[in-house]
Design an enzyme around this catalytic site. Structure first.
Site, PDB file in Angstrom:
ATOM      1  N   HIS A  63      32.234  47.640  40.570  1.00 54.99           N
ATOM      2  CA  HIS A  63      32.070  48.380  41.995  1.00 54.99           C
ATOM      3  C   HIS A  63      32.012  49.999  41.474  1.00 54.99           C
ATOM      4  CE1 HIS A  63      32.387  45.189  44.925  1.00 54.99           C
ATOM      5  NE2 HIS A  63      32.868  44.775  43.965  1.00 54.99           N
ATOM      6  N   GLU A  66      30.893  52.329  42.898  1.00 53.81           N
ATOM      7  CA  GLU A  66      31.013  53.118  44.220  1.00 53.81           C
ATOM      8  C   GLU A  66      32.286  53.569  44.340  1.00 53.81           C
ATOM      9  OE1 GLU A  66      30.480  50.009  44.275  1.00 53.81           O
ATOM     10  OE2 GLU A  66      31.359  48.882  46.016  1.00 53.81           O
ATOM     11  N   CYS A 101      27.896  43.901  42.136  1.00 48.98           N
ATOM     12  CA  CYS A 101      28.617  42.795  42.193  1.00 48.98           C
ATOM     13  C   CYS A 101      27.944  41.520  42.581  1.00 48.98           C
ATOM     14  CB  CYS A 101      29.947  43.202  43.075  1.00 48.98           C
ATOM     15  SG  CYS A 101      31.363  42.089  42.413  1.00 48.98           S
TER      16      CYS A 101
HETATM   17  N1  GLN Z   1      31.563  36.654  45.813  1.00 45.87           N
HETATM   18  C1  GLN Z   1      31.399  37.161  44.510  1.00 45.87           C
HETATM   19  C2  GLN Z   1      32.420  36.905  43.583  1.00 45.87           C
HETATM   20  O1  GLN Z   1      33.712  36.563  44.102  1.00 45.87           O
HETATM   21  C3  GLN Z   1      31.113  38.839  44.595  1.00 45.87           C
HETATM   22  C4  GLN Z   1      32.213  39.363  45.014  1.00 45.87           C
HETATM   23  C5  GLN Z   1      31.985  41.035  45.235  1.00 45.87           C
HETATM   24  O2  GLN Z   1      30.721  41.204  45.597  1.00 45.87           O
HETATM   25  N2  GLN Z   1      32.958  41.815  45.606  1.00 45.87           N
HETATM   26  O3  GLN Z   1      32.523  36.871  42.443  1.00 45.87           O
END
Ligand code: GLN
Length: 530
Positions: A503, A505, A378
């Site tokens: 994600h 994970e 992310c």
């Molecule tokens: N801050 C970034 C976004 O909102 C990444 C979010 C995250 O890593 N979950 O796109």
């Protein structure tokens, strides 16, 4: 339908979530269909708007629900498919009651905690259960808190409605060992059970968190003062190696047989071999690896709970012990990347806001230049893309719209996000398809053409910068088939450099390590050999 409730007493952080998950695993090992759910006392509608420092990681479900991290334990320990109906807070309950009141559903009545709030809670207890055999409901907080009272009252009412043979109350307490006195103390448990009994709940089972083995006389004392059968006083001693020892430890204590007998369910044969195999592997690793986790919520290890667990699962898949070492990305900003030299692999996890960003970008640069296995998740994907555009495609002002208003926005907010006014529950959330590029590391890892992964972010890789990446040798190896948004990038010039917008994970389990985590750990293991 059988209902099991787990409450906690004396102190918070007793590991109720793990115990609920481990009990779920045991009941599944007996062949029962289980679902787990969590009811939290706070007034936030969900934990999505809370800082990781307040609440640890926000765990995301397929349906996009932003939930408590205990739901992660539930999914890792069992096969239960959870939805937003399995993660309920007081905030959600109250907002639904108030919405009904505004609609006029209460037909002129005075709206009260009993019966209107408790009816709403009972409806949620039942709705979350779906059609499984047994539903395990964890009540967040500690008995005695003002906020959790309506939940406890609803449990009591449910037992009255369903009959005692269908509802089981498990109470978890701390049984402290006072080193100076050399004594194990039962009083806090007695007092916390007394609090429960005051509101009409007699626990059927007492699960005792303890540092030391509980001798017979303490068990007898707990049994007598808490009014719980002696066989139902269950010791839950601190585990030596791993949380995955817990199902086995509770099985030895007989928790599963007691629960089944109290719920009038047949004590079917229990197959513990999958859990035994996991423990065997964890106990006999071929080697140890050091993975640097470049984060910024490091004071609270729970902030990266699922990433930590998924790395351990990756270790299980490769017969190695993964030692996850947290590095504060702001330390890298201050002291440079020397700290990263000890690592066999580098993982940059998700995150929000400006703080520590330059340290994460420096970590991606270090991994690219030194060819150290890199896994970006992310925000860790976004910073890897920014680093590449800055230092390889030579856009010196490359950045994300999240961090600065001007500059080349490699990462930007797409139109559908721009009109959003409320912060809660409005990111790109939940499971989306991702089509993989043939011959890529991602495709090799998954062994599939299309996969589905969970998301939680507001920003995306800017399509206008795709060519800056691909013209300079980066591969876009995963895309959303419907929107074309970039989901995975990798660097084919390096041994293993993969970064994902989602994600992964959240989908990793000890029995089923996530393919990307498994391959990242494999690459780190091979890197260690060189
Ligand atoms: N801050 C970034 C976004 O909102 C990444 C979010 C995250 O890593 N979950 O796109």
């Amino acid at each position: 339908m059988k209902y099991i409730f787990i409450t906690g007493g004396v102190v918070s952080s007793l590991g109720k979530g793990l115990t609920a998950g481990a009990l779920g695993a045991l009941l599944e090992a007996h062949g029962y269909g289980v679902i787990l759910q969590k009811f939290d006392p706070y007034l936030n509608v969900d934990p999505g708007t809370m800082s990781p420092f307040q609440h640890g990681e926000v765990y995301v479900l397929d349906d996009g629900a932003e939930t408590d991290l205990d739901l992660g334990h539930y999914e890792r320990f069992t096969h239960s498919k959870l939805t937003r109906n399995n993660s309920i807070s007081s905030g959600k309950i109250y907002s639904s009651v108030i919405k009904k009141e505004r609609r006029g559903d209460y037909l002129g009545k005075t709206v009260q905690v009993i019966p209107h709030v408790t009816d709403e809670i009972k409806a949620c207890f039942r709705e979350g259960a779906g059609s499984c055999d047994i539903v395990i409901t964890e009540i967040g907080g500690t008995v005695g808190d003002i906020e959790s009272l309506p939940f406890l009252e609803s449990m009591r009412q449910l037992a009255l409605e369903e009959g005692k043979a269908s509802v089981l109350f498990i109470h978890m307490t701390l049984v402290p060992y006072l080193r100076a006195a050399g004594e194990i103390k039962s009083k806090p448990s007695q007092q916390s059970v007394a609090k429960l009994r005051e509101i009409g709940i007699q626990p059927d089972v007492l699960v005792c968190r303890t540092e030391v083995h509980l001798p017979r006389d303490i068990r007898q004392k707990l049994s007598m003062f808490c009014n719980v059968e002696e066989r139902s006083v269950i010791e839950e001693k601190d585990l030596e190696l791993s949380i995955y020892e817990l199902p086995g430890a509770l099985h030895v204590e007989g928790l599963d047989s007691i629960v089944l007998s109290k719920l009038n369910l047949p004590n079917t044969p229990c197959d513990m071999s999958p859990w035994d195999n996991i423990i065997k592997k964890l106990k006999n690793p071929e080697c140890g690896l050091k993975i640097g986790l470049i984060g910024k919520y490091n004071d609270l290890p729970d902030a990266y709970k699922s990433v930590n667990e998924a790395l351990i699962h990756g270790g299980i898949a490769n017969n190695c012990a993964v030692n996850v070492i947290a590095v504060d990305s702001e330390d890298i900003e201050k002291n440079g990347t020397v700290r990263l030299e000890e690592f066999d692999g580098i993982l940059v996890p998700g995150g929000f806001g400006n703080r520590g960003i330059e340290g994460k970008i420096a970590a991606a640069k270090y991994a690219r230049e030194k060819d150290v296995p890199y896994f970006g998740i992310c925000l860790g994907m976004q910073t890897a893309a920014i680093e590449f555009v800055r230092n390889v495609a030579k856009f010196s002002d490359a950045s994300s719209e999240e961090f600065c208003a001007g500059g080349s926005h490699v990462i930007c907010m797409i139109n559908s996000q721009k009109t959003i006014a409320e912060k809660g529950g409005t990111m790109r959330l939940g499971a989306y398809d991702c089509r993989l590029t043939e011959g890529s590391l991602a495709e090799k890892a998954y062994g599939a053409e299309v996969v589905r992964e969970r998301h939680r972010h507001r920003y995306e890789l800017n399509p206008a910068f795709e060519s800056a990446l691909t013209d300079n040798g980066l591969l876009i190896s995963g895309r959303n088939p419907d929107t074309g948004l970039v989901e995975i990038i990798e660097n084919p010039a390096l041994t293993w450099f993969v970064a994902v917008q989602f994600h992964p994970e959240f989908l990793s389990k000890p029995m089923k390590p996530h393919p990307l985590f498994a391959d990242f750990v494999k690459a780190a293991k091979e890197n260690k050999r060189h």
